[in-house]
Write a protein that holds these residues in place. Sequence first.
Motif, PDB file in Angstrom:
ATOM      1  N   SER A  39       0.811  -1.216   0.000  1.00 43.74           N
ATOM      2  CA  SER A  39       0.000   0.000   0.000  1.00 43.74           C
ATOM      3  C   SER A  39       0.846   1.269   0.000  1.00 43.74           C
ATOM      4  O   SER A  39       0.301   2.376  -0.094  1.00 43.74           O
ATOM      5  CB  SER A  39      -0.932   0.009   1.218  1.00 43.74           C
ATOM      6  N   HIS A  40       2.169   1.121   0.100  1.00 44.89           N
ATOM      7  CA  HIS A  40       3.037   2.300   0.061  1.00 44.89           C
ATOM      8  C   HIS A  40       2.946   2.978  -1.300  1.00 44.89           C
ATOM      9  O   HIS A  40       2.747   2.332  -2.334  1.00 44.89           O
ATOM     10  CB  HIS A  40       4.483   1.892   0.345  1.00 44.89           C
ATOM     11  N   ASP A  41       3.099   4.294  -1.307  1.00 53.16           N
ATOM     12  CA  ASP A  41       2.960   5.067  -2.547  1.00 53.16           C
ATOM     13  C   ASP A  41       3.971   4.652  -3.617  1.00 53.16           C
ATOM     14  O   ASP A  41       3.700   4.758  -4.816  1.00 53.16           O
ATOM     15  CB  ASP A  41       3.106   6.559  -2.251  1.00 53.16           C
ATOM     16  N   LEU A  42       5.143   4.191  -3.194  1.00 56.02           N
ATOM     17  CA  LEU A  42       6.150   3.763  -4.158  1.00 56.02           C
ATOM     18  C   LEU A  42       5.866   2.370  -4.713  1.00 56.02           C
ATOM     19  O   LEU A  42       6.492   1.961  -5.700  1.00 56.02           O
ATOM     20  CB  LEU A  42       7.542   3.782  -3.518  1.00 56.02           C
ATOM     21  N   MET A  43       4.937   1.648  -4.111  1.00 53.88           N
ATOM     22  CA  MET A  43       4.576   0.305  -4.565  1.00 53.88           C
ATOM     23  C   MET A  43       3.249   0.392  -5.325  1.00 53.88           C
ATOM     24  O   MET A  43       3.154   1.142  -6.291  1.00 53.88           O
ATOM     25  CB  MET A  43       4.514  -0.646  -3.382  1.00 53.88           C
ATOM     26  N   LEU A  44       2.235  -0.342  -4.884  1.00 55.21           N
ATOM     27  CA  LEU A  44       0.955  -0.318  -5.597  1.00 55.21           C
ATOM     28  C   LEU A  44       0.066   0.825  -5.147  1.00 55.21           C
ATOM     29  O   LEU A  44      -0.783   1.283  -5.912  1.00 55.21           O
ATOM     30  CB  LEU A  44       0.228  -1.655  -5.392  1.00 55.21           C
ATOM     31  N   GLY A  45       0.200   1.248  -3.896  1.00 54.17           N
ATOM     32  CA  GLY A  45      -0.531   2.424  -3.453  1.00 54.17           C
ATOM     33  C   GLY A  45      -1.917   2.175  -2.913  1.00 54.17           C
ATOM     34  O   GLY A  45      -2.589   3.113  -2.508  1.00 54.17           O
ATOM     35  N   TYR A  46      -2.405   0.941  -2.898  1.00 51.44           N
ATOM     36  CA  TYR A  46      -3.720   0.685  -2.311  1.00 51.44           C
ATOM     37  C   TYR A  46      -3.675  -0.660  -1.579  1.00 51.44           C
ATOM     38  O   TYR A  46      -3.145  -1.647  -2.070  1.00 51.44           O
ATOM     39  CB  TYR A  46      -4.827   0.680  -3.368  1.00 51.44           C
ATOM     40  N   PRO A  47      -4.238  -0.692  -0.361  1.00 50.83           N
ATOM     41  CA  PRO A  47      -4.067  -1.853   0.525  1.00 50.83           C
ATOM     42  C   PRO A  47      -4.978  -3.036   0.228  1.00 50.83           C
ATOM     43  O   PRO A  47      -4.692  -4.149   0.661  1.00 50.83           O
ATOM     44  CB  PRO A  47      -4.373  -1.273   1.902  1.00 50.83           C
ATOM     45  N   GLU A 298      -0.307  -6.180 -11.306  1.00 51.31           N
ATOM     46  CA  GLU A 298      -1.018  -4.981 -10.871  1.00 51.31           C
ATOM     47  C   GLU A 298      -0.255  -3.715 -11.236  1.00 51.31           C
ATOM     48  O   GLU A 298      -0.846  -2.722 -11.674  1.00 51.31           O
ATOM     49  CB  GLU A 298      -1.228  -5.035  -9.349  1.00 51.31           C
ATOM     50  N   TYR A 299       1.065  -3.767 -11.099  1.00 52.86           N
ATOM     51  CA  TYR A 299       1.884  -2.575 -11.334  1.00 52.86           C
ATOM     52  C   TYR A 299       1.902  -2.206 -12.814  1.00 52.86           C
ATOM     53  O   TYR A 299       1.697  -1.043 -13.191  1.00 52.86           O
ATOM     54  CB  TYR A 299       3.303  -2.824 -10.836  1.00 52.86           C
ATOM     55  N   LEU A 300       2.137  -3.203 -13.669  1.00 54.57           N
ATOM     56  CA  LEU A 300       2.222  -2.913 -15.101  1.00 54.57           C
ATOM     57  C   LEU A 300       0.868  -2.552 -15.690  1.00 54.57           C
ATOM     58  O   LEU A 300       0.800  -1.768 -16.637  1.00 54.57           O
ATOM     59  CB  LEU A 300       2.809  -4.120 -15.840  1.00 54.57           C
ATOM     60  N   ALA A 301      -0.196  -3.127 -15.137  1.00 53.89           N
ATOM     61  CA  ALA A 301      -1.530  -2.822 -15.669  1.00 53.89           C
ATOM     62  C   ALA A 301      -1.906  -1.360 -15.434  1.00 53.89           C
ATOM     63  O   ALA A 301      -2.663  -0.776 -16.222  1.00 53.89           O
ATOM     64  CB  ALA A 301      -2.566  -3.742 -15.028  1.00 53.89           C
ATOM     65  N   ASP A 302      -1.397  -0.751 -14.354  1.00 53.53           N
ATOM     66  CA  ASP A 302      -1.741   0.628 -14.019  1.00 53.53           C
ATOM     67  C   ASP A 302      -0.630   1.627 -14.345  1.00 53.53           C
ATOM     68  O   ASP A 302      -0.777   2.818 -14.108  1.00 53.53           O
ATOM     69  CB  ASP A 302      -2.079   0.743 -12.529  1.00 53.53           C
TER      70      ASP A 302
END
Length: 367
Positions: A39-47, A298-302
């Motif tokens: 959930s950290h902003d540098l990672m996926l950003g949502y828990p 999740e990261y590449l999709a967004d």
Amino acid sequence: MSRDATAGVLERLGAVELGVWQVPLGLLAVAVLLRPVVSHDLMLGYPQVATSFLIWMIIVASFNLLMGYTGLISFGHAMFMGIGTYSVAIALSSFAVPFLVAAPLGILLSAGVAYLVGRLIAHKGEIYFAMLTLAFAKSAHFVANYNPGGLTGGTTGLADGTMPAWIETSRGFTYVALGGFRIDWYWAVAAVFVVGMLLLWQLVRSPFGRTLVAVRENEALARAMGVDVRRYKVWAFTFAAAFAALGGVLLEINNQGATLSELSIVTSGNIIIMAVLGGANYFFGPLAGVFVWMFVEEYLADFHTLVLPLTEVPLARIELAGVLVYWQFFLGLLFVVAVLVSPREGILGLLKTVLGRLSARIRGESE
């Protein structure tokens, strides 16, 4: 006994104690740290996605009981997860069975189906075993799609009436509300994750689990030593199905229903990929594979724009939306690289090797 000898004994005892607690502490660390990390902003950003991570870790770890410890490849492992999911959804929506009754029944049903299927196919060769699991999984998918008696919902799946009364949702978060207390759904799943994975760990480190490894390493030798190889394969298949169904039960609440995707061959393929990607030789390998696979997905999709060198200092912007439409290609490429570099070690083994060499080089330089 001399002081040095006493110190040596205490040091060995400390190492044994640390070894005993490594897996439980590691599982607790995963459960506690996973959501803050993703959930950290540098990672996926949502828990919210962290809950799915934990559930899929249980499912992929259950598959690794077959592949990593027994040497069996199942192309239909999603069938047992789907049986758990559909059993709970049907019990709640069609028969008003309480969840705490439906969940164990779903797990037992999945284990029972696996036992019967295992009795039929466990003695077959590896390739025939794999293809027969594929055939049974395809049959289960057909039955759910056919919608017998209107129970499975056909192509639309089941959604209405599939949630227990003690599950509440608010602003995208799910909670367990019991006796005036409201617990975040993530922590409920985390508790089940830790207990389930500890049970699986005890299973693989027991004499039963050690025998499975012997069967994997040399089936002919194990049979010559008096091991009933077929029986061990059947029970490994059964236990793997039970743990997969446990993940399926949690997935039913997490996804608020059941869909055909839980029974699809694609889902079974993704389970295999995640297990191999993380490292089939390690207990934590499937967990690492799930984290890398789902995080990258999740990261590449967004991910649309690459800002260099940092977001706070935007000297250059590169639009990647057109390229990352094909994010599945990059995930597949990552899997191919992992298999070519270390087929059974995966990312976890590769990381362990790199860190070991780095540590040895540092010690060598210091000496």
